[in-house]
Design a protein around this motif. Structure first.
Motif, mmCIF file in Angstrom:
data_model
loop_
_atom_site.group_PDB
_atom_site.id
_atom_site.type_symbol
_atom_site.label_atom_id
_atom_site.label_comp_id
_atom_site.label_asym_id
_atom_site.label_seq_id
_atom_site.Cartn_x
_atom_site.Cartn_y
_atom_site.Cartn_z
ATOM 1 N N HIS A 137 0.733 -1.116 0.055
ATOM 2 C CA HIS A 137 0.089 -0.209 -0.149
ATOM 3 C C HIS A 137 0.862 1.322 0.099
ATOM 4 O O HIS A 137 0.655 2.183 -0.814
ATOM 5 N N ASP A 138 1.975 1.325 0.769
ATOM 6 C CA ASP A 138 2.844 2.435 0.855
ATOM 7 C C ASP A 138 3.331 2.762 -0.380
ATOM 8 O O ASP A 138 3.755 3.637 -0.629
ATOM 9 N N GLN A 139 3.814 1.565 -1.188
ATOM 10 C CA GLN A 139 4.513 1.633 -2.627
ATOM 11 C C GLN A 139 3.476 2.484 -3.376
ATOM 12 O O GLN A 139 3.801 3.107 -4.255
ATOM 13 N N LEU A 140 2.150 1.806 -3.486
ATOM 14 C CA LEU A 140 1.387 2.438 -4.410
ATOM 15 C C LEU A 140 0.874 3.830 -4.050
ATOM 16 O O LEU A 140 0.974 4.870 -5.075
ATOM 17 N N VAL A 141 1.020 4.292 -2.835
ATOM 18 C CA VAL A 141 0.792 5.572 -2.530
ATOM 19 C C VAL A 141 2.163 6.335 -2.926
ATOM 20 O O VAL A 141 1.780 7.680 -3.322
ATOM 21 N N ALA A 142 3.115 5.824 -2.683
ATOM 22 C CA ALA A 142 4.337 6.641 -3.155
ATOM 23 C C ALA A 142 4.575 6.924 -4.463
ATOM 24 O O ALA A 142 4.927 7.976 -5.021
ATOM 25 N N GLU A 143 3.919 5.759 -5.486
ATOM 26 C CA GLU A 143 3.928 6.061 -6.981
ATOM 27 C C GLU A 143 2.920 7.014 -7.202
ATOM 28 O O GLU A 143 3.349 7.816 -8.220
ATOM 29 N N LEU A 144 1.580 7.025 -6.394
ATOM 30 C CA LEU A 144 0.729 8.138 -7.079
ATOM 31 C C LEU A 144 1.428 9.487 -6.604
ATOM 32 O O LEU A 144 1.299 10.348 -7.500
ATOM 33 N N LYS A 182 -8.469 5.109 -7.404
ATOM 34 C CA LYS A 182 -9.788 4.196 -7.257
ATOM 35 C C LYS A 182 -9.086 3.181 -6.631
ATOM 36 O O LYS A 182 -10.110 2.687 -5.653
ATOM 37 N N ARG A 183 -8.190 2.432 -7.303
ATOM 38 C CA ARG A 183 -7.732 1.066 -6.440
ATOM 39 C C ARG A 183 -7.289 1.578 -5.152
ATOM 40 O O ARG A 183 -7.796 0.624 -4.188
ATOM 41 N N LEU A 184 -6.814 2.408 -4.664
ATOM 42 C CA LEU A 184 -6.395 2.691 -3.187
ATOM 43 C C LEU A 184 -7.391 2.832 -2.443
ATOM 44 O O LEU A 184 -7.490 2.334 -1.168
ATOM 45 N N GLU A 185 -8.817 3.418 -2.768
ATOM 46 C CA GLU A 185 -9.926 3.453 -2.135
ATOM 47 C C GLU A 185 -10.447 1.984 -1.811
ATOM 48 O O GLU A 185 -11.085 1.652 -0.722
ATOM 49 N N GLU A 186 -10.215 1.064 -2.849
ATOM 50 C CA GLU A 186 -10.775 -0.183 -2.581
ATOM 51 C C GLU A 186 -10.064 -1.380 -1.888
ATOM 52 O O GLU A 186 -10.523 -2.021 -1.295
ATOM 53 N N LEU A 187 -8.778 -0.813 -1.784
ATOM 54 C CA LEU A 187 -7.796 -1.805 -0.951
ATOM 55 C C LEU A 187 -8.020 -1.900 0.420
ATOM 56 O O LEU A 187 -8.381 -1.008 1.143
ATOM 57 N N ARG A 188 -7.844 -3.144 0.981
ATOM 58 C CA ARG A 188 -7.874 -3.151 2.434
ATOM 59 C C ARG A 188 -6.460 -3.802 2.927
ATOM 60 O O ARG A 188 -6.227 -4.764 2.403
ATOM 61 N N ILE A 189 -6.176 -2.964 3.715
ATOM 62 C CA ILE A 189 -4.553 -3.343 4.300
ATOM 63 C C ILE A 189 -4.483 -4.421 5.205
ATOM 64 O O ILE A 189 -5.526 -4.397 6.090
ATOM 65 N N ILE A 190 -3.864 -5.489 4.884
ATOM 66 C CA ILE A 190 -3.777 -6.615 5.951
ATOM 67 C C ILE A 190 -2.364 -6.355 6.813
ATOM 68 O O ILE A 190 -1.449 -6.612 6.128
#
Length: 164
Positions: A11-18, A67-75
């Motif tokens: 999740h942190d990597q996707l946020v950093a990419e965005l 959109k994807r980051l809103e859907e994701l559930r961090i485990i």
């Protein structure tokens, strides 16, 4: 349908990419497009067309990530997972031929992050391993037939700021 699970690291990597795309790459490419547009005839302008294409790619990826980051559930790791294979586990496995692998069960969004050991929670291998313990055997059906694997070790990345 792909699962919406993701590790905290993923999740942190996707946020950093965005953030990188929106705050660094997009403004840079926008400057190039504006410069190329100021030169006049856009239909013959390779710089303009090329950078406009890159800008469209960036915008598509930004929309997708938003959109994807809103859907994701961090485990995150939970102590109840210890000793069994669940989402986020690093699993050392071995087959009848003595081949050994170490894989990590992650979300579908993490299998493309240049880490060859990551396998999707939706994959047949991951599904077959779930809830297994060390020394358990599991079977995976592949295009080449059934393969038996054994679990040699299981470990989890635990949060650094945790006393777990």
């Amino acid at each position: 349908m792909k699962s919406n699970l993701i590790t905290r690291t993923g999740h942190d990597q996707l946020v950093a990419e965005l953030q990188h795309l929106w705050h660094e790459e997009r403004p840079e490419i926008t400057k190039k497009v504006n410069w190329a547009a100021s030169l006049g005839d856009r239909s013959e302008n390779a710089d303009y067309q090329y950078n406009k294409q890159i800008l469209r790619k960036i915008d598509r990826r930004v929309r997708y990530l938003g959109k994807r980051l809103e859907e994701l559930r961090i485990i995150d790791f939970s102590p109840e997972q210890e000793g069994k294979v669940y989402f986020g586990a690093w699993v050392e496995i071995e087959n009848d031929l003595g081949e050994q692998k170490t894989v990590r069960i992650v979300g579908v969004d993490e299998i493309y992050d240049h880490h060859p050991q990551n396998i999707s929670i939706d994959s047949p291998m991951a599904r077959a391993m779930l809830s297994k313990q060390v020394d358990d055997e599991f079977e995976v059906i592949t295009p080449l037939g059934k393969k038996n694997w054994y679990i040699n070790a299981i470990r989890y990345e635990k949060p650094e700021n945790s006393s777990i």
